[in-house]
Design a protein around this motif. Structure first.
Motif, PDB file in Angstrom:
ATOM      1  N   VAL A  17       0.911  -1.020   0.005  1.00 39.51           N
ATOM      2  CA  VAL A  17       0.024   0.145  -0.145  1.00 39.51           C
ATOM      3  C   VAL A  17       0.678   1.322   0.050  1.00 39.51           C
ATOM      4  O   VAL A  17       0.278   2.241   0.412  1.00 39.51           O
ATOM      5  CB  VAL A  17      -0.921   0.112   1.236  1.00 39.51           C
ATOM      6  N   SER A  18       2.058   1.054  -0.470  1.00 38.58           N
ATOM      7  CA  SER A  18       3.063   2.287  -0.302  1.00 38.58           C
ATOM      8  C   SER A  18       2.846   2.848  -1.744  1.00 38.58           C
ATOM      9  O   SER A  18       2.476   2.630  -2.497  1.00 38.58           O
ATOM     10  CB  SER A  18       4.534   1.810  -0.304  1.00 38.58           C
ATOM     11  N   ASP A  19       3.117   4.544  -1.623  1.00 43.26           N
ATOM     12  CA  ASP A  19       2.634   5.225  -2.825  1.00 43.26           C
ATOM     13  C   ASP A  19       3.787   5.038  -4.072  1.00 43.26           C
ATOM     14  O   ASP A  19       3.495   5.138  -5.179  1.00 43.26           O
ATOM     15  CB  ASP A  19       2.736   6.601  -2.550  1.00 43.26           C
ATOM     16  N   THR A  20       4.971   4.513  -3.656  1.00 38.80           N
ATOM     17  CA  THR A  20       5.989   4.519  -4.710  1.00 38.80           C
ATOM     18  C   THR A  20       6.793   3.056  -4.512  1.00 38.80           C
ATOM     19  O   THR A  20       6.774   2.486  -3.018  1.00 38.80           O
ATOM     20  CB  THR A  20       6.890   5.688  -4.736  1.00 38.80           C
ATOM     21  N   ILE A  21       7.355   2.687  -5.633  1.00 37.90           N
ATOM     22  CA  ILE A  21       8.260   1.582  -5.448  1.00 37.90           C
ATOM     23  C   ILE A  21       9.375   1.679  -4.361  1.00 37.90           C
ATOM     24  O   ILE A  21       9.855   0.808  -3.601  1.00 37.90           O
ATOM     25  CB  ILE A  21       8.724   1.116  -6.773  1.00 37.90           C
ATOM     26  N   MET A  22      10.081   2.774  -4.255  1.00 38.23           N
ATOM     27  CA  MET A  22      11.172   2.964  -3.568  1.00 38.23           C
ATOM     28  C   MET A  22      10.734   2.931  -2.071  1.00 38.23           C
ATOM     29  O   MET A  22      11.335   2.689  -1.153  1.00 38.23           O
ATOM     30  CB  MET A  22      11.511   4.370  -3.955  1.00 38.23           C
ATOM     31  N   GLU A  23       9.541   3.202  -1.761  1.00 37.24           N
ATOM     32  CA  GLU A  23       8.971   3.324  -0.458  1.00 37.24           C
ATOM     33  C   GLU A  23       8.683   1.699   0.076  1.00 37.24           C
ATOM     34  O   GLU A  23       9.043   1.325   1.025  1.00 37.24           O
ATOM     35  CB  GLU A  23       7.701   3.977  -0.306  1.00 37.24           C
ATOM     36  N   GLY A  24       8.301   1.131  -0.982  1.00 38.57           N
ATOM     37  CA  GLY A  24       8.283  -0.294  -0.700  1.00 38.57           C
ATOM     38  C   GLY A  24       9.599  -1.101  -0.432  1.00 38.57           C
ATOM     39  O   GLY A  24       9.643  -1.831   0.422  1.00 38.57           O
ATOM     40  N   MET A  25      10.380  -0.567  -1.276  1.00 38.95           N
ATOM     41  CA  MET A  25      11.825  -1.170  -1.227  1.00 38.95           C
ATOM     42  C   MET A  25      12.468  -0.825   0.160  1.00 38.95           C
ATOM     43  O   MET A  25      13.113  -1.620   0.657  1.00 38.95           O
ATOM     44  CB  MET A  25      12.816  -0.938  -2.532  1.00 38.95           C
ATOM     45  N   LEU A  26      12.436   0.543   0.667  1.00 39.97           N
ATOM     46  CA  LEU A  26      12.933   1.005   1.685  1.00 39.97           C
ATOM     47  C   LEU A  26      12.278   0.196   3.033  1.00 39.97           C
ATOM     48  O   LEU A  26      12.915  -0.075   3.953  1.00 39.97           O
ATOM     49  CB  LEU A  26      12.619   2.391   1.750  1.00 39.97           C
ATOM     50  N   LEU A  27      11.201  -0.023   2.874  1.00 37.11           N
ATOM     51  CA  LEU A  27      10.409  -0.662   3.991  1.00 37.11           C
ATOM     52  C   LEU A  27      11.003  -2.164   4.330  1.00 37.11           C
ATOM     53  O   LEU A  27      11.202  -2.778   5.218  1.00 37.11           O
ATOM     54  CB  LEU A  27       8.937  -0.966   3.654  1.00 37.11           C
ATOM     55  N   LEU A  28      11.197  -2.928   2.915  1.00 38.90           N
ATOM     56  CA  LEU A  28      11.785  -4.214   3.302  1.00 38.90           C
ATOM     57  C   LEU A  28      13.273  -4.156   3.348  1.00 38.90           C
ATOM     58  O   LEU A  28      13.984  -5.166   4.134  1.00 38.90           O
ATOM     59  CB  LEU A  28      11.535  -4.906   1.789  1.00 38.90           C
ATOM     60  N   LEU A  29      13.919  -2.939   2.992  1.00 36.91           N
ATOM     61  CA  LEU A  29      15.181  -2.818   3.740  1.00 36.91           C
ATOM     62  C   LEU A  29      15.413  -2.526   4.867  1.00 36.91           C
ATOM     63  O   LEU A  29      16.220  -3.238   5.563  1.00 36.91           O
ATOM     64  CB  LEU A  29      16.019  -1.625   2.630  1.00 36.91           C
ATOM     65  N   ILE A  30      14.472  -1.827   5.476  1.00 37.26           N
ATOM     66  CA  ILE A  30      14.597  -1.485   6.970  1.00 37.26           C
ATOM     67  C   ILE A  30      14.190  -3.024   7.696  1.00 37.26           C
ATOM     68  O   ILE A  30      14.870  -3.204   8.755  1.00 37.26           O
ATOM     69  CB  ILE A  30      13.547  -0.629   7.450  1.00 37.26           C
ATOM     70  N   TYR A  31      13.242  -3.790   7.144  1.00 37.56           N
ATOM     71  CA  TYR A  31      12.893  -4.852   7.879  1.00 37.56           C
ATOM     72  C   TYR A  31      14.337  -5.798   7.900  1.00 37.56           C
ATOM     73  O   TYR A  31      14.444  -6.304   8.811  1.00 37.56           O
ATOM     74  CB  TYR A  31      11.956  -5.797   7.171  1.00 37.56           C
ATOM     75  N   SER A  32      14.704  -5.854   6.821  1.00 39.66           N
ATOM     76  CA  SER A  32      16.300  -6.642   6.804  1.00 39.66           C
ATOM     77  C   SER A  32      17.148  -6.235   7.556  1.00 39.66           C
ATOM     78  O   SER A  32      18.076  -6.862   8.123  1.00 39.66           O
ATOM     79  CB  SER A  32      16.570  -6.765   5.163  1.00 39.66           C
ATOM     80  N   ILE A  33      17.272  -4.894   7.848  1.00 39.98           N
ATOM     81  CA  ILE A  33      18.326  -4.143   8.830  1.00 39.98           C
ATOM     82  C   ILE A  33      17.977  -4.626  10.181  1.00 39.98           C
ATOM     83  O   ILE A  33      18.839  -5.015  10.940  1.00 39.98           O
ATOM     84  CB  ILE A  33      18.141  -2.823   8.765  1.00 39.98           C
TER      85      ILE A  33
END
Length: 222
Positions: A156-172
């Motif tokens: 439900v993110s507005d952009t692909i970059m936001e979605g990728m950042l969410l999963l990057l933070i999850y991975s961190i």
């Protein structure tokens, strides 16, 4: 959106301490340390290998998770006109995962752990990245429960970059304690055993947080 990022980081940490990942850590660390003679020099070499290969391992699963985040956001954008319905469906899925994790409801298919064979010997950094990728696609519902919540937010993110950042933070959130534990493994064995003894409590707390996140999605609190 900031709350989404904080939740994703917390979900990564909870993935790490979940009862069916923690007991497997010594096995992963043995793989990642490689083979060395049990001498002072050999022990030092093992620690160096373990630290470097752990970073590679984390890099591997991060690559896959971030790609999944991009995919989830793309699909979410495709169904943007049904955004509210998507959030409700995602919330229900996360809520069910939470019920299963707490033990209030036991769902057989969610409790089947998928093992995998990994025959690499003398792992190096590049092989450890592949090992991390294997982990990300073949691991148990321990990852699936919290990963589903992170992917639901990405969808439900507005952009692909936001979605990728969410999963990057999850991975961190998952990767930082993994690397720290690998580096300090010898001195943290007691801590691992303590958490293992309280695995049921960890499951209840983790499941409860998933239930709350699911309800927040369903009732549009976030």
């Amino acid at each position: 959106m900031i709350s989404y990022y904080l939740q994703s980081f917390a979900e990564g940490v909870l993935t790490f301490i979940s009862p069916c990942i923690l007991p497997m850590l010594p096995i992963y660390f043995i793989y990642l340390a490689g083979d060395s003679e049990e001498s002072e020099k050999g022990t030092s070499k093992k620690k160096g290998n373990l630290a470097l290969n752990s970073i590679g391992f984390v890099t591997g699963f991060t690559i896959i998770f971030v790609l999944l985040g991009a995919t989830a956001t793309t699909l979410g954008s495709f169904f943007k006109e049904h955004r509210d319905i998507l959030k409700i469906v995602s919330g229900i899925v996360v809520f069910i995962f939470g019920l299963n994790f707490t033990g209030l409801v036991r769902i057989g298919v969610l409790n089947k752990q998928k093992g995998f064979e990994f025959n690499f010997k003398r792992l190096n950094f590049l092989k450890s990245i592949i090992f991390g990728m294997v982990f990300s696609v073949a691991w148990s519902p321990c990852v699936g429960a919290f990963l589903s919540s992170a992917l639901a937010k990405a969808s439900v993110s507005d952009t692909i970059m936001e979605g990728m950042l969410l999963l990057l933070i999850y991975s961190i959130g998952l990767g930082i304690p993994f690397i720290i534990s690998a580096i300090a493994f010898d001195s943290m064995k007691g801590l691992f055993k303590t958490v293992q003894r309280h695995s049921r409590l960890v499951s209840i707390i983790s499941g409860s947080l998933l239930i709350i996140a699911g309800l927040a999605f369903i009732f549009n609190f976030i």
